[in-house]
Enzyme design. Structure first.
Site, PDB file in Angstrom:
ATOM      1  N   LYS A 211      -0.532 -57.430  74.865  1.00  0.00           N
ATOM      2  CA  LYS A 211      -1.924 -57.066  74.599  1.00  0.00           C
ATOM      3  C   LYS A 211      -2.096 -56.557  73.156  1.00  0.00           C
ATOM      4  CE  LYS A 211      -5.173 -53.665  76.348  1.00  0.00           C
ATOM      5  NZ  LYS A 211      -5.363 -52.658  77.390  1.00  0.00           N
TER       6      LYS A 211
ATOM      7  N   GLU B 232     -12.344 -49.076  77.828  1.00  0.00           N
ATOM      8  CA  GLU B 232     -11.551 -48.292  78.790  1.00  0.00           C
ATOM      9  C   GLU B 232     -12.040 -46.846  78.936  1.00  0.00           C
ATOM     10  OE1 GLU B 232      -7.581 -49.122  77.393  1.00  0.00           O
ATOM     11  OE2 GLU B 232      -7.756 -51.208  78.024  1.00  0.00           O
TER      12      GLU B 232
ATOM     13  N   ASP C 215      -7.416 -41.074  75.998  1.00  0.00           N
ATOM     14  CA  ASP C 215      -6.742 -42.157  76.726  1.00  0.00           C
ATOM     15  C   ASP C 215      -5.505 -42.612  75.951  1.00  0.00           C
ATOM     16  OD1 ASP C 215      -5.974 -44.506  77.951  1.00  0.00           O
ATOM     17  OD2 ASP C 215      -7.953 -45.438  77.952  1.00  0.00           O
TER      18      ASP C 215
ATOM     19  N   ASP D 236      -8.357 -53.580  85.040  1.00  0.00           N
ATOM     20  CA  ASP D 236      -7.840 -52.843  83.896  1.00  0.00           C
ATOM     21  C   ASP D 236      -6.630 -53.633  83.414  1.00  0.00           C
ATOM     22  OD1 ASP D 236      -6.461 -51.157  82.213  1.00  0.00           O
ATOM     23  OD2 ASP D 236      -6.113 -49.573  83.700  1.00  0.00           O
TER      24      ASP D 236
END
Ligand code: AMP
Length: 512
Positions: free
Chosen positions: A78, A180, A202, A11
Site C-alpha cells: 500500500k 481512515e 492513527d 479497511d
C-alpha cells in the site's frame, strides 16, 4: 435491508485489512458486524505471494510462507500504490523489502516483481480486495459488488485513484473512498448525539494520520488533517532490525542484510518482540542457526530487548508524530484544551510510550472510545449503510484535502490552486490567455504537495487542453476548472468563456 444490495466497508490496511457491514438496526442504532475469516480472525494480512508452484496466495496463506519465500511475498504494498518510480519513498522502500521494485515499462509508475513477472500495485491491491470480497460474499451468502474503501487521509489524488482502479480490475465498485481517521470518527460518533471536537491519532502498520474533527450529531467536519505516508509500525520494526544487524555484525563481522531468508526471520521476530514489549518490560531475541561462519560453523542470534531500549531506538519516530499533531492542531485553529477526546487508531498505538507521550501532550489520557484495529472498518460500514436504499442513517462528511494541489508556473514554482486543508468537494476556475498566434493547445502540469517548488511534489498529471479557437496571441481565453470531488480526486476541464465551448482534455503522467 435486502442482502443483495449490501455495500460493505473495507479497511485496506498496510499490514492487515478488515471488512464490516451493517446488519439492520439493533435498539435503534445500526448494527455493525465485522466479517470473520474462517469463523475466527477479523483481520486478513494484506500480503500477496506466489509460491514455487506458481499458486497465488493471499492473506494468512501468504504470511505463513513468508520466511521461506521472501522474494515472492509482497507486503506493505500500500505504501507503493500510486507512486511514481522516481519518488524518494520508492527508493526507501527498495532498501527494506526483499521483493523487486522497479519502474514500469513506460516509466510512469512503480511495479513489483513476483515469480519473475512484473505486476502493478493496482493488481496487487486488486488481489487483496478480491480476497476480502470473497470472504465477505461467503459469509453473507450473496455476491458482494460494492464497497466503501478507506485510505489514509494523507493519500494523494493518484493514490486514491489507484485504489478505485484496483476495484475496477475485479468488478468491485468502490462507491466511495473515505479517509481512515474520518471513518474512525464515524465509528465513535454514529448512534450518539454528540457535540464534540476530537483528535484521531492513527498510527498503523505503514502510515501515520492525524485529523481534528468536529462532530455535531451526524455531521463530521474535518478541521485539519496531516500525516506521513512513510511512518508506521514497519518503521518501528526496521529500527529494531537495524540494531540487530549492527550488533551482529560488530560481534561476528557478518552482514546479514544481504541474506533474504535471515532478514525475514529477523523481521518476523522483531515485530513479535515489539508487540511483546507493549505488555512486558523485556523479551529475549534468539534466532538459532541464522547463518554460518566461512568455516561452516553455525551461528545464532542471542540477544535481549528491553522496553526502554525499544523506546530509545524509536523515540525519533514518536517525536515525528507529535510534531505533526502540533502542526495540525495549529492549522485547525484549536488548542489542546478545546479537544473533548483523543482517539487512538492503529495497532502501533498500543505501544505504551505512544500513549504516555500523548497523555503529556494533551494533558489527558487518550480515550478508549474506539477499538484501534476495528474502528476504521466499522466507520466504513456505517458510511456504506448510509448510502444504501433502505436506511434512515443520513451522514454528512465534510472532509479536506491533505496536501495542496496546484500548477507549475513558468519559473518552476508551485501555484497553489487549493491550499492544504481546503474543504472538499471544491471547484476553482482560472482563466489564461494564449501566448502565441493561433495557439491550438495549452499544456499544464499539475502537482500535489506542500513544497514551493513544483517538482518537489508528486505530479498528478500533465493536462493538455486542445481545440483552442484560432486567434492572435493574448486574444483567446481558456477557462480551466479544477474540480476536487468528495473523495479528494481531481478532474480538470477547460472551455472557451467567449463561446462557451468545451475543450478536449487529455492527461498523462510524466516524470518530473
Ligand atoms: P494496523 O495497520 O492498524 O493493523 O497496525 C499494525 C501495526 O501495529 C503493525 O506494525 C503491528 O506490529 C503493530 N502492533 C500491533 N499490535 C501491537 C502492540 N501490542 N504493540 C505495538 N505494536 C503493535
Amino acid at each position: 435491508m435486502s442482502q443483495q444490495e449490501t455495500i460493505i466497508g473495507i479497511d485496506l490496511g498496510t499490514t492487515n485489512s478488515c471488512a464490516a457491514f451493517v446488519d439492520g438496526y439493533k435498539d435503534g442504532v445500526p448494527n455493525v458486524k465485522l466479517i470473520p475469516y474462517k469463523g475466527g480472525e477479523y483481520t486478513i494480512p494484506s500480503i500477496f505471494a506466489v509460491d514455487d508452484k506458481g499458486n497465488e496466495l493471499i492473506g494468512y496463506e501468504a504470511k505463513r510462507q513468508w520466511q521461506l519465500n521472501p522474494k515472492n511475498t509482497i507486503y506493505g504494498s500500500k505504501r507503493l500504490v500510486g507512486r511514481s518510480a522516481t519518488s524518494d519513498i520508492v527508493e526507501t522502500m527498495k532498501k527494506v523489502v526483499q521483493y523487486g521494485v522497479k519502474p514500469s515499462y513506460d516509466n510512469k509508475e512503480v511495479t513489483i516483481e513476483v515469480a519473475k513477472k512484473e505486476m502493478t500495485l493496482q493488481e496487487v491491491a486488486a488481489r487483496i480486495l478480491n480476497k476480502i470480497r470473497d470472504v465477505a460474499s461467503n459469509y453473507l451468502k450473496v455476491p458482494v459488488n460494492k464497497a466503501v474503501v478507506t485510505v489514509p487521509a494523507y493519500f494523494s489524488d493518484r493514490q486514491r485513484q489507484s485504489v478505485k482502479d484496483a476495484g475496477k480490475l475485479i468488478g468491485l465498485e468502490v462507491v466511495r473512498i473515505i479517509n481512515e481517521p474520518t471513518s474512525a470518527a464515524l465509528a465513535y460518533g454514529v448512534g450518539k448525539t454528540l457535540n464534540q471536537k476530537v483528535c484521531i491519532y492513527d498510527l498503523g502498520g505503514g502510515t501515520f494520520d492525524v485529523s481534528i474533527i468536529e462532530i455535531r450529531n451526524q455531521v463530521f467536519e474535518v478541521k485539519a488533517t496531516g500525516g506521513d505516508i512513510f511512518l508506521g509500525g514497519i518503521d518501528f520494526d526496521n529500527a529494531m532490525i537495524h540494531y540487530v544487524l549492527t550488533e551482529f555484525q560488530s560481534k561476528t563481522g557478518i552482514d546479514l542484510s544481504t541474506d533474504p531468508v535471515a532478514m525475514q526471520r529477523i523481521k518476523d521476530l522483531a515485530e513479535r518482540t515489539k508487540i511483546d514489549l507493549s505488555s512486558r518490560e523485556e523479551a529475549p531475541f534468539n534466532i538459532p542457526f541464522i547463518t554460518m561462519t566461512p568455516q561452516g560453523q553455525p551461528l545464532n542470534i542471542e540477544m535481549k530487548f528491553t522496553r526502554k531500549l525499544l523506546e530509545k531506538l524509536t523515540v525519533e519516530l514518536v517525536d515525528r508524530t507529535l510534531k505533526i499533531v502540533a502542526k495540525v492542531l495549529v492549522e485547525s485553529g484549536l488548542s489542546t484544551r478545546d479537544l473533548d477526546e483523543v482517539m487512538l487508531v492503529g495497532g502501533q498505538t498500543r505501544m505504551p510510550v505512544v500513549q504516555e507521550r500523548l497523555t503529556k501532550f494533551f494533558s489527558k489520557p487518550p480515550s478508549k472510545g474506539v477499538h484501534p484495529d476495528e474502528a476504521v472498518a466499522i466507520g466504513a460500514a456505517l458510511y456504506a449503510f448510509s448510502l444504501s436504499d433502505d436506511t434512515n442513517l443520513k451522514l454528512q462528511l465534510l472532509d479536506v484535502i491533505p496536501m495542496a494541489i496546484g500548477l507549475e508556473k513558468a519559473d518552476g514554482q508551485m501555484h497553489q490552486v487549493f491550499p492544504r486543508n481546503s474543504p472538499i468537494p471544491n471547484a476553482k476556475q482560472i482563466t489564461g490567455t494564449t501566448s502565441v498566434n493561433n495557439q491550438s493547445e495549452l499544456i499544464m502540469r499539475i502537482w500535489q504537495g506542500d513544497h514551493e517548488k513544483a517538482n518537489e511534489n508528486e505530479q498528478l498529471g500533465e493536462f493538455t487542453f486542445s481545440g483552442i479557437r484560432q486567434g492572435p496571441a493574448g486574444n483567446v481565453k481558456v477557462e480551466i476548472t479544477f474540480d476536487v470531488n468528495v473523495e479528494g480526486i481531481l478532474t480538470m476541464t477547460a472551455r472557451d468563456p467567449d463561446t462557451g465551448k468545451d475543450m478536449k482534455t487529455t492527461v498523462r503522467v510524466t516524470q518530473s
